[in-house]
Design a protein around this motif. Sequence first.
Motif, PDB file in Angstrom:
ATOM      1  N   VAL A 129     -90.758 -93.994 -28.223  1.00 20.18           N
ATOM      2  CA  VAL A 129     -89.440 -93.459 -27.867  1.00 20.18           C
ATOM      3  C   VAL A 129     -88.938 -92.644 -29.053  1.00 20.18           C
ATOM      4  O   VAL A 129     -88.846 -93.155 -30.175  1.00 20.18           O
ATOM      5  CB  VAL A 129     -88.451 -94.588 -27.525  1.00 20.18           C
ATOM      6  CG1 VAL A 129     -87.058 -94.015 -27.235  1.00 20.18           C
ATOM      7  CG2 VAL A 129     -88.952 -95.388 -26.336  1.00 20.18           C
ATOM      8  N   VAL A 130     -88.638 -91.358 -28.810  1.00 21.04           N
ATOM      9  CA  VAL A 130     -88.303 -90.440 -29.891  1.00 21.04           C
ATOM     10  C   VAL A 130     -87.140 -89.546 -29.470  1.00 21.04           C
ATOM     11  O   VAL A 130     -87.056 -89.124 -28.306  1.00 21.04           O
ATOM     12  CB  VAL A 130     -89.526 -89.551 -30.254  1.00 21.04           C
ATOM     13  CG1 VAL A 130     -89.205 -88.632 -31.434  1.00 21.04           C
ATOM     14  CG2 VAL A 130     -90.743 -90.410 -30.581  1.00 21.04           C
ATOM     15  N   ASP A 131     -86.238 -89.244 -30.407  1.00 21.30           N
ATOM     16  CA  ASP A 131     -85.184 -88.267 -30.170  1.00 21.30           C
ATOM     17  C   ASP A 131     -85.820 -86.931 -29.793  1.00 21.30           C
ATOM     18  O   ASP A 131     -86.780 -86.486 -30.429  1.00 21.30           O
ATOM     19  CB  ASP A 131     -84.340 -88.115 -31.441  1.00 21.30           C
ATOM     20  CG  ASP A 131     -83.138 -87.215 -31.237  1.00 21.30           C
ATOM     21  OD1 ASP A 131     -83.344 -86.005 -30.980  1.00 21.30           O
ATOM     22  OD2 ASP A 131     -81.994 -87.691 -31.350  1.00 21.30           O
ATOM     23  N   GLU A 132     -85.277 -86.273 -28.768  1.00 17.02           N
ATOM     24  CA  GLU A 132     -85.890 -85.042 -28.263  1.00 17.02           C
ATOM     25  C   GLU A 132     -86.022 -83.955 -29.327  1.00 17.02           C
ATOM     26  O   GLU A 132     -86.904 -83.095 -29.243  1.00 17.02           O
ATOM     27  CB  GLU A 132     -85.106 -84.497 -27.071  1.00 17.02           C
ATOM     28  CG  GLU A 132     -83.724 -83.968 -27.396  1.00 17.02           C
ATOM     29  CD  GLU A 132     -83.121 -83.138 -26.249  1.00 17.02           C
ATOM     30  OE1 GLU A 132     -83.883 -82.622 -25.423  1.00 17.02           O
ATOM     31  OE2 GLU A 132     -81.881 -83.018 -26.220  1.00 17.02           O
ATOM     32  N   ASP A 133     -85.162 -83.977 -30.355  1.00 15.67           N
ATOM     33  CA  ASP A 133     -85.231 -82.942 -31.396  1.00 15.67           C
ATOM     34  C   ASP A 133     -86.478 -83.048 -32.250  1.00 15.67           C
ATOM     35  O   ASP A 133     -86.782 -82.127 -33.021  1.00 15.67           O
ATOM     36  CB  ASP A 133     -83.991 -83.016 -32.293  1.00 15.67           C
ATOM     37  CG  ASP A 133     -82.729 -82.530 -31.587  1.00 15.67           C
ATOM     38  OD1 ASP A 133     -82.858 -81.838 -30.554  1.00 15.67           O
ATOM     39  OD2 ASP A 133     -81.619 -82.850 -32.062  1.00 15.67           O
ATOM     40  N   PHE A 134     -87.191 -84.170 -32.152  1.00 20.76           N
ATOM     41  CA  PHE A 134     -88.412 -84.361 -32.938  1.00 20.76           C
ATOM     42  C   PHE A 134     -89.648 -84.469 -32.041  1.00 20.76           C
ATOM     43  O   PHE A 134     -90.683 -84.976 -32.454  1.00 20.76           O
ATOM     44  CB  PHE A 134     -88.264 -85.584 -33.857  1.00 20.76           C
ATOM     45  CG  PHE A 134     -87.377 -85.299 -35.033  1.00 20.76           C
ATOM     46  CD1 PHE A 134     -87.918 -84.989 -36.266  1.00 20.76           C
ATOM     47  CD2 PHE A 134     -85.993 -85.281 -34.897  1.00 20.76           C
ATOM     48  CE1 PHE A 134     -87.111 -84.681 -37.356  1.00 20.76           C
ATOM     49  CE2 PHE A 134     -85.169 -84.975 -35.976  1.00 20.76           C
ATOM     50  CZ  PHE A 134     -85.730 -84.680 -37.205  1.00 20.76           C
TER      51      PHE A 134
ATOM     52  N   GLN B  37     -89.182 -81.769 -43.239  1.00 25.39           N
ATOM     53  CA  GLN B  37     -90.200 -82.477 -44.027  1.00 25.39           C
ATOM     54  C   GLN B  37     -89.791 -82.634 -45.484  1.00 25.39           C
ATOM     55  O   GLN B  37     -90.350 -83.460 -46.207  1.00 25.39           O
ATOM     56  CB  GLN B  37     -91.560 -81.762 -43.918  1.00 25.39           C
ATOM     57  CG  GLN B  37     -91.732 -80.485 -44.730  1.00 25.39           C
ATOM     58  CD  GLN B  37     -91.243 -79.233 -44.050  1.00 25.39           C
ATOM     59  OE1 GLN B  37     -90.286 -79.254 -43.283  1.00 25.39           O
ATOM     60  NE2 GLN B  37     -91.899 -78.116 -44.325  1.00 25.39           N
ATOM     61  N   TYR B  38     -88.805 -81.817 -45.907  1.00 24.78           N
ATOM     62  CA  TYR B  38     -88.286 -81.925 -47.269  1.00 24.78           C
ATOM     63  C   TYR B  38     -86.853 -82.455 -47.262  1.00 24.78           C
ATOM     64  O   TYR B  38     -86.076 -82.178 -48.185  1.00 24.78           O
ATOM     65  CB  TYR B  38     -88.344 -80.564 -47.968  1.00 24.78           C
ATOM     66  CG  TYR B  38     -89.739 -79.980 -48.025  1.00 24.78           C
ATOM     67  CD1 TYR B  38     -90.783 -80.677 -48.628  1.00 24.78           C
ATOM     68  CD2 TYR B  38     -90.027 -78.733 -47.462  1.00 24.78           C
ATOM     69  CE1 TYR B  38     -92.066 -80.156 -48.677  1.00 24.78           C
ATOM     70  CE2 TYR B  38     -91.310 -78.202 -47.504  1.00 24.78           C
ATOM     71  CZ  TYR B  38     -92.327 -78.921 -48.113  1.00 24.78           C
ATOM     72  OH  TYR B  38     -93.602 -78.404 -48.160  1.00 24.78           O
TER      73      TYR B  38
ATOM     74  N   GLY C  43    -103.267 -79.844 -38.481  1.00 28.55           N
ATOM     75  CA  GLY C  43    -102.961 -78.460 -38.146  1.00 28.55           C
ATOM     76  C   GLY C  43    -101.760 -77.928 -38.898  1.00 28.55           C
ATOM     77  O   GLY C  43    -101.836 -76.902 -39.580  1.00 28.55           O
ATOM     78  N   ILE C  44    -100.640 -78.629 -38.823  1.00 32.11           N
ATOM     79  CA  ILE C  44     -99.426 -78.133 -39.463  1.00 32.11           C
ATOM     80  C   ILE C  44     -99.518 -78.221 -40.984  1.00 32.11           C
ATOM     81  O   ILE C  44     -98.949 -77.391 -41.703  1.00 32.11           O
ATOM     82  CB  ILE C  44     -98.164 -78.871 -38.934  1.00 32.11           C
ATOM     83  CG1 ILE C  44     -96.875 -78.229 -39.488  1.00 32.11           C
ATOM     84  CG2 ILE C  44     -98.213 -80.350 -39.230  1.00 32.11           C
ATOM     85  CD1 ILE C  44     -96.707 -76.757 -39.189  1.00 32.11           C
ATOM     86  N   THR C  45    -100.263 -79.186 -41.502  1.00 32.30           N
ATOM     87  CA  THR C  45    -100.421 -79.308 -42.958  1.00 32.30           C
ATOM     88  C   THR C  45    -101.072 -78.069 -43.549  1.00 32.30           C
ATOM     89  O   THR C  45    -100.769 -77.670 -44.679  1.00 32.30           O
ATOM     90  CB  THR C  45    -101.253 -80.556 -43.299  1.00 32.30           C
ATOM     91  OG1 THR C  45    -100.524 -81.720 -42.896  1.00 32.30           O
ATOM     92  CG2 THR C  45    -101.544 -80.659 -44.782  1.00 32.30           C
ATOM     93  N   THR C  46    -101.965 -77.440 -42.798  1.00 25.97           N
ATOM     94  CA  THR C  46    -102.638 -76.238 -43.300  1.00 25.97           C
ATOM     95  C   THR C  46    -101.960 -74.953 -42.810  1.00 25.97           C
ATOM     96  O   THR C  46    -101.961 -73.945 -43.519  1.00 25.97           O
ATOM     97  CB  THR C  46    -104.125 -76.259 -42.904  1.00 25.97           C
ATOM     98  OG1 THR C  46    -104.260 -76.567 -41.508  1.00 25.97           O
ATOM     99  CG2 THR C  46    -104.867 -77.323 -43.698  1.00 25.97           C
TER     100      THR C  46
ATOM    101  N   GLY D 232     -94.871 -79.650 -42.015  1.00 25.00           N
ATOM    102  CA  GLY D 232     -93.977 -78.536 -41.716  1.00 25.00           C
ATOM    103  C   GLY D 232     -92.792 -79.078 -40.952  1.00 25.00           C
ATOM    104  O   GLY D 232     -92.820 -80.215 -40.456  1.00 25.00           O
ATOM    105  N   GLY D 233     -91.735 -78.278 -40.848  1.00 21.87           N
ATOM    106  CA  GLY D 233     -90.586 -78.691 -40.058  1.00 21.87           C
ATOM    107  C   GLY D 233     -90.898 -78.625 -38.565  1.00 21.87           C
ATOM    108  O   GLY D 233     -91.944 -78.130 -38.148  1.00 21.87           O
ATOM    109  N   ILE D 234     -89.993 -79.128 -37.750  1.00 20.98           N
ATOM    110  CA  ILE D 234     -90.214 -79.169 -36.303  1.00 20.98           C
ATOM    111  C   ILE D 234     -90.342 -77.753 -35.731  1.00 20.98           C
ATOM    112  O   ILE D 234     -91.236 -77.473 -34.925  1.00 20.98           O
ATOM    113  CB  ILE D 234     -89.080 -79.941 -35.600  1.00 20.98           C
ATOM    114  CG1 ILE D 234     -89.067 -81.409 -36.066  1.00 20.98           C
ATOM    115  CG2 ILE D 234     -89.232 -79.861 -34.084  1.00 20.98           C
ATOM    116  CD1 ILE D 234     -90.338 -82.178 -35.788  1.00 20.98           C
TER     117      ILE D 234
END
Length: 352
Positions: free
Chosen positions: A139-144, A108-109, A164-167, A299-301
């Motif tokens: 369609v999304v890369d599996e890592d994300f 995210q950064y 959820g992840i923002t908090t 947040g990150g994955i």
Amino acid sequence: MSLTHVKAFGTEAKDKDLQEMTIMRREVQPNDVEIDILYCGVCHSDLHTARNDWGGSVYPAVPGHEIIGKITKVGPEVTKFKVGDLAGVGCMVDSCRECESCKKDLEQYCMNGFTGTYNSPDRYMANQRTYGGYSQTVVVDEDFVLKIPENLDLAATAPLLCAGITTYSPLRHWNVTEGSKVAVVGLGGLGHMAVKLAKGMGAEVTLFSRSPDKIQDAMDLGADSVVISTYENEMNAVKGKFDLIIDTVPYDHDINPYIATLGISGTLVLVGYLGKMEDMLNTVPMILGRKSVAGSVIGGIKETQEMLDFCGEKGITSEIEIIKMQDINEAYGRMLKSDVKYRFVIDMKSLA
């Protein structure tokens, strides 16, 4: 690269309603998964992007970054998912993966800019922007892509992927644990998740609100107490109390009264408002109490998966109102009036 036509809902200009349209998705690449979208949460960012409130929106724009669905195709090199798995996609679908932030699971950064789920330059399709979850498939890369706990209500899980992840991320970063004293400013989509998550971590949770009408709602969500921020006596009663304040208010507001309620080395984290603060920040209580004002975004994955697993263990989901895709413009109008408890979620069957 071969493309496929997909039905979606988006807007052609900032002053136009969202309406049905056809967009192009890439065919599944070796590391991709294709997701049939079941539910998509509605975030304030969707509205801001549709109406170009932040500048930089490119049209046509298809919002939606709280995506829950089922995997229908996988590329030949995919190892984490199989056809039929439940899957989620949040605010990012890619990043550079090479900078120091990405190497630390802080996509995210990303120092080269992460690829947003919508309205970002597409790393696969030249001269095109990404399209979000107000659509039949993505369609999304599996890592994300994220694994969804099977015990959670799918519709109510969708907002975890942003609200959820923002908090969750600042609660984790500032080490909230059993007995931490946490306050939340504002009880909307972000605020209600902050209350639930902080309580799930064992914190003593207080809500700051300007409205006495929110007291019962906050207690029902798990808050231990409510402080009406316009009542001077109530604010004085909690001076120096809190370890962490999660400020979810989405507009410019004076944060100085809240800083006074931080304990020594306490931190106020802004997660709701992007922009300039007009009120001057008084540094005296900060310097005399080693207090901090900070910011945080999603947040990150890895951390988002941790959050989903935590919510699965604790049975935490968002409070939602399910709508049809065709009702999105009315929903945007209601969001501007804070007329939702606490998050709209689109049942994407309605698009079909």
